[in-house]
Write a protein that holds these residues in place. Structure first.
Motif, PDB file in Angstrom:
ATOM      1  N   GLY A   1      68.022 -68.245 -16.838  1.00 42.48           N
ATOM      2  CA  GLY A   1      68.573 -69.390 -17.552  1.00 42.48           C
ATOM      3  C   GLY A   1      68.844 -70.573 -16.655  1.00 42.48           C
ATOM      4  O   GLY A   1      69.120 -71.672 -17.137  1.00 42.48           O
ATOM      5  N   GLN A   2      68.750 -70.358 -15.334  1.00 41.25           N
ATOM      6  CA  GLN A   2      68.914 -71.453 -14.393  1.00 41.25           C
ATOM      7  C   GLN A   2      67.583 -72.158 -14.193  1.00 41.25           C
ATOM      8  O   GLN A   2      66.519 -71.610 -14.494  1.00 41.25           O
ATOM      9  CB  GLN A   2      69.448 -70.932 -13.057  1.00 41.25           C
ATOM     10  CG  GLN A   2      70.834 -70.329 -13.152  1.00 41.25           C
ATOM     11  CD  GLN A   2      71.328 -69.799 -11.813  1.00 41.25           C
ATOM     12  OE1 GLN A   2      70.519 -69.531 -10.914  1.00 41.25           O
ATOM     13  NE2 GLN A   2      72.627 -69.643 -11.669  1.00 41.25           N
TER      14      GLN A   2
ATOM     15  N   THR B   1      72.866 -66.761 -17.993  1.00 38.74           N
ATOM     16  CA  THR B   1      73.836 -67.851 -18.069  1.00 38.74           C
ATOM     17  C   THR B   1      74.584 -67.801 -19.393  1.00 38.74           C
ATOM     18  O   THR B   1      74.172 -67.118 -20.346  1.00 38.74           O
ATOM     19  CB  THR B   1      73.128 -69.206 -17.923  1.00 38.74           C
ATOM     20  OG1 THR B   1      72.208 -69.363 -19.021  1.00 38.74           O
ATOM     21  CG2 THR B   1      72.367 -69.291 -16.611  1.00 38.74           C
ATOM     22  N   SER B   2      75.689 -68.519 -19.458  1.00 33.63           N
ATOM     23  CA  SER B   2      76.498 -68.534 -20.685  1.00 33.63           C
ATOM     24  C   SER B   2      75.712 -69.105 -21.864  1.00 33.63           C
ATOM     25  O   SER B   2      75.874 -68.663 -23.007  1.00 33.63           O
ATOM     26  CB  SER B   2      77.776 -69.349 -20.455  1.00 33.63           C
ATOM     27  OG  SER B   2      77.453 -70.678 -20.059  1.00 33.63           O
ATOM     28  N   ARG B   3      74.850 -70.064 -21.607  1.00 31.50           N
ATOM     29  CA  ARG B   3      74.046 -70.649 -22.689  1.00 31.50           C
ATOM     30  C   ARG B   3      73.107 -69.614 -23.287  1.00 31.50           C
ATOM     31  O   ARG B   3      72.973 -69.509 -24.512  1.00 31.50           O
ATOM     32  CB  ARG B   3      73.249 -71.845 -22.157  1.00 31.50           C
ATOM     33  CG  ARG B   3      72.365 -72.519 -23.202  1.00 31.50           C
ATOM     34  CD  ARG B   3      71.665 -73.728 -22.604  1.00 31.50           C
ATOM     35  NE  ARG B   3      70.846 -73.362 -21.463  1.00 31.50           N
ATOM     36  CZ  ARG B   3      69.612 -72.861 -21.568  1.00 31.50           C
ATOM     37  NH1 ARG B   3      69.075 -72.675 -22.759  1.00 31.50           N
ATOM     38  NH2 ARG B   3      68.929 -72.561 -20.484  1.00 31.50           N
ATOM     39  N   VAL B   4      72.453 -68.828 -22.426  1.00 30.34           N
ATOM     40  CA  VAL B   4      71.561 -67.774 -22.907  1.00 30.34           C
ATOM     41  C   VAL B   4      72.361 -66.697 -23.630  1.00 30.34           C
ATOM     42  O   VAL B   4      71.930 -66.169 -24.665  1.00 30.34           O
ATOM     43  CB  VAL B   4      70.770 -67.167 -21.734  1.00 30.34           C
ATOM     44  CG1 VAL B   4      69.916 -65.994 -22.196  1.00 30.34           C
ATOM     45  CG2 VAL B   4      69.886 -68.230 -21.082  1.00 30.34           C
ATOM     46  N   ARG B   5      73.550 -66.391 -23.124  1.00 27.03           N
ATOM     47  CA  ARG B   5      74.386 -65.365 -23.756  1.00 27.03           C
ATOM     48  C   ARG B   5      74.776 -65.773 -25.171  1.00 27.03           C
ATOM     49  O   ARG B   5      74.742 -64.961 -26.105  1.00 27.03           O
ATOM     50  CB  ARG B   5      75.632 -65.122 -22.900  1.00 27.03           C
ATOM     51  CG  ARG B   5      76.425 -63.870 -23.290  1.00 27.03           C
ATOM     52  CD  ARG B   5      77.618 -63.662 -22.386  1.00 27.03           C
ATOM     53  NE  ARG B   5      77.205 -63.461 -21.010  1.00 27.03           N
ATOM     54  CZ  ARG B   5      77.505 -64.294 -20.018  1.00 27.03           C
ATOM     55  NH1 ARG B   5      78.206 -65.390 -20.256  1.00 27.03           N
ATOM     56  NH2 ARG B   5      77.094 -64.038 -18.799  1.00 27.03           N
ATOM     57  N   ARG B   6      75.128 -67.030 -25.355  1.00 27.80           N
ATOM     58  CA  ARG B   6      75.493 -67.503 -26.701  1.00 27.80           C
ATOM     59  C   ARG B   6      74.291 -67.456 -27.640  1.00 27.80           C
ATOM     60  O   ARG B   6      74.428 -67.121 -28.826  1.00 27.80           O
ATOM     61  CB  ARG B   6      76.051 -68.924 -26.610  1.00 27.80           C
ATOM     62  CG  ARG B   6      77.431 -69.012 -25.976  1.00 27.80           C
ATOM     63  CD  ARG B   6      78.046 -70.390 -26.206  1.00 27.80           C
ATOM     64  NE  ARG B   6      77.254 -71.451 -25.587  1.00 27.80           N
ATOM     65  CZ  ARG B   6      77.448 -71.883 -24.353  1.00 27.80           C
ATOM     66  NH1 ARG B   6      78.390 -71.336 -23.590  1.00 27.80           N
ATOM     67  NH2 ARG B   6      76.707 -72.855 -23.864  1.00 27.80           N
ATOM     68  N   GLU B   7      73.103 -67.796 -27.105  1.00 31.66           N
ATOM     69  CA  GLU B   7      71.901 -67.757 -27.943  1.00 31.66           C
ATOM     70  C   GLU B   7      71.576 -66.333 -28.379  1.00 31.66           C
ATOM     71  O   GLU B   7      71.205 -66.091 -29.536  1.00 31.66           O
ATOM     72  CB  GLU B   7      70.721 -68.347 -27.165  1.00 31.66           C
ATOM     73  CG  GLU B   7      69.419 -68.442 -27.945  1.00 31.66           C
ATOM     74  CD  GLU B   7      69.483 -69.434 -29.086  1.00 31.66           C
ATOM     75  OE1 GLU B   7      68.709 -69.261 -30.051  1.00 31.66           O
ATOM     76  OE2 GLU B   7      70.307 -70.373 -29.019  1.00 31.66           O
ATOM     77  N   LEU B   8      71.752 -65.382 -27.486  1.00 31.08           N
ATOM     78  CA  LEU B   8      71.460 -63.993 -27.826  1.00 31.08           C
ATOM     79  C   LEU B   8      72.429 -63.450 -28.870  1.00 31.08           C
ATOM     80  O   LEU B   8      72.054 -62.612 -29.696  1.00 31.08           O
ATOM     81  CB  LEU B   8      71.513 -63.124 -26.566  1.00 31.08           C
ATOM     82  CG  LEU B   8      70.386 -63.322 -25.549  1.00 31.08           C
ATOM     83  CD1 LEU B   8      70.575 -62.406 -24.351  1.00 31.08           C
ATOM     84  CD2 LEU B   8      69.035 -63.071 -26.185  1.00 31.08           C
ATOM     85  N   LYS B   9      73.655 -63.919 -28.844  1.00 31.25           N
ATOM     86  CA  LYS B   9      74.627 -63.460 -29.837  1.00 31.25           C
ATOM     87  C   LYS B   9      74.205 -63.842 -31.253  1.00 31.25           C
ATOM     88  O   LYS B   9      74.487 -63.126 -32.219  1.00 31.25           O
ATOM     89  CB  LYS B   9      76.014 -64.043 -29.527  1.00 31.25           C
ATOM     90  CG  LYS B   9      76.821 -63.228 -28.532  1.00 31.25           C
ATOM     91  CD  LYS B   9      78.218 -63.816 -28.388  1.00 31.25           C
ATOM     92  CE  LYS B   9      79.098 -62.854 -27.589  1.00 31.25           C
ATOM     93  NZ  LYS B   9      79.368 -61.610 -28.340  1.00 31.25           N
TER      94      LYS B   9
END
Length: 254
Positions: free
Chosen positions: A34-35, A71-79
């Motif tokens: 994600g970086q 990254t936190s952005r990818v984590r939110r998208e996966l949720k």
């Protein structure tokens, strides 16, 4: 030691259980996904699955490997796409979201139109072609299609190298040994390319020696020619004197 009735009693000591050590293997690092300079999603999935295999991890530990390396952005998208946080499903979701966007037809067209560039060596060409091949196989696997065979990779490499002689030799070799793998064919091409470079170097060295000898011979001829005519300078002086004498005579006549 005495009992309650005063009789002697032998003390029996129970040995302590042997100490046991549990070795927890160190977890391999997975690059952060994600970086800007992070791995591609295909490389990331390979690294995650490698850690899973090495550690024989539980479902919770597998999930931690993923959550700790995105990254936190990818984590939110996966949720949004995988609310149950199933590790395997999360990887498939990542592949769909961040993976190859070209259609299968576009991927195959790019693969079969790839050839060795003029300034590209065989190593570089084989790496570029293999990367295209992997992208096709990943996309086909994700869509439940039969993956492209390695023979297609081998044949594309053999038919698209820029050296005409090596290309013909590989074609004849494959006719004789049709079960050669991609790596075996590449090894043959690299060996022939190395032999050709060596031969060209030797030819260039021989030509340089011949040119040097020719230059030396020409210089010796010039020097010899000059030495064989020692009176040239005196003759030129005599001629100049005669011309000057004639000029004086003409002036007197006038």
């Amino acid at each position: 030691m005495q009992s309650n009735d005063g009789s002697a009693q032998t003390a029996i000591e129970t040995p302590s259980p042997a100490q046991q050590y549990i070795v927890i293997p160190a977890r391999r690092n997975v690059r952060q996904f994600g970086q800007h300079d992070g791995p591609t999603v295909e490389d990331y999935l390979r690294e995650v699955r490698s850690v899973w295999r090495t550690g024989a991890l539980s479902r919770e530990d597998r999930l931690d490997v993923i959550l700790d390396s995105i990254t936190s952005r990818v984590r939110r998208e996966l949720k949004l796409h995988s609310p149950d946080e199933d590790p395997e499903e999360m990887l498939q979701v990542m592949l769909r979201i961040y993976g190859e966007k070209r259609s299968m037809q576009e991927l195959l067209s790019a693969f079969y139109s790839t050839h060795q560039n003029p300034r590209e060596n065989l190593h570089e060409f084989s790496h570029r072609l293999h990367q295209l091949y992997e992208e096709i196989v990943i996309a086909q696997t994700m869509h439940g299609l039969t993956p492209l065979s390695e023979r297609s990779l081998r044949d594309q490499f053999a038919s698209q190298i820029k050296d005409d002689l090596a290309r013909r030799m590989l074609k004849e070799r494959l006719l004789q040994e049709p079960n050669l793998t991609f790596l075996e064919v590449r090894k043959c091409a690299l060996r022939w390319a190395g032999a050709k470079v060596t031969a060209q170097t030797e030819v260039s060295a021989v030509e340089a020696q011949q040119n040097q000898r020719q230059n030396i011979r020409e210089e010796n001829v010039v020097v010899s020619d000059r030495q064989s005519r020692p009176g040239d300078s005196a003759n030129r002086s005599s001629t100049n004197s005669e011309i000057e004498s004639l000029r004086k005579d003409m002036k007197e006549l006038k």
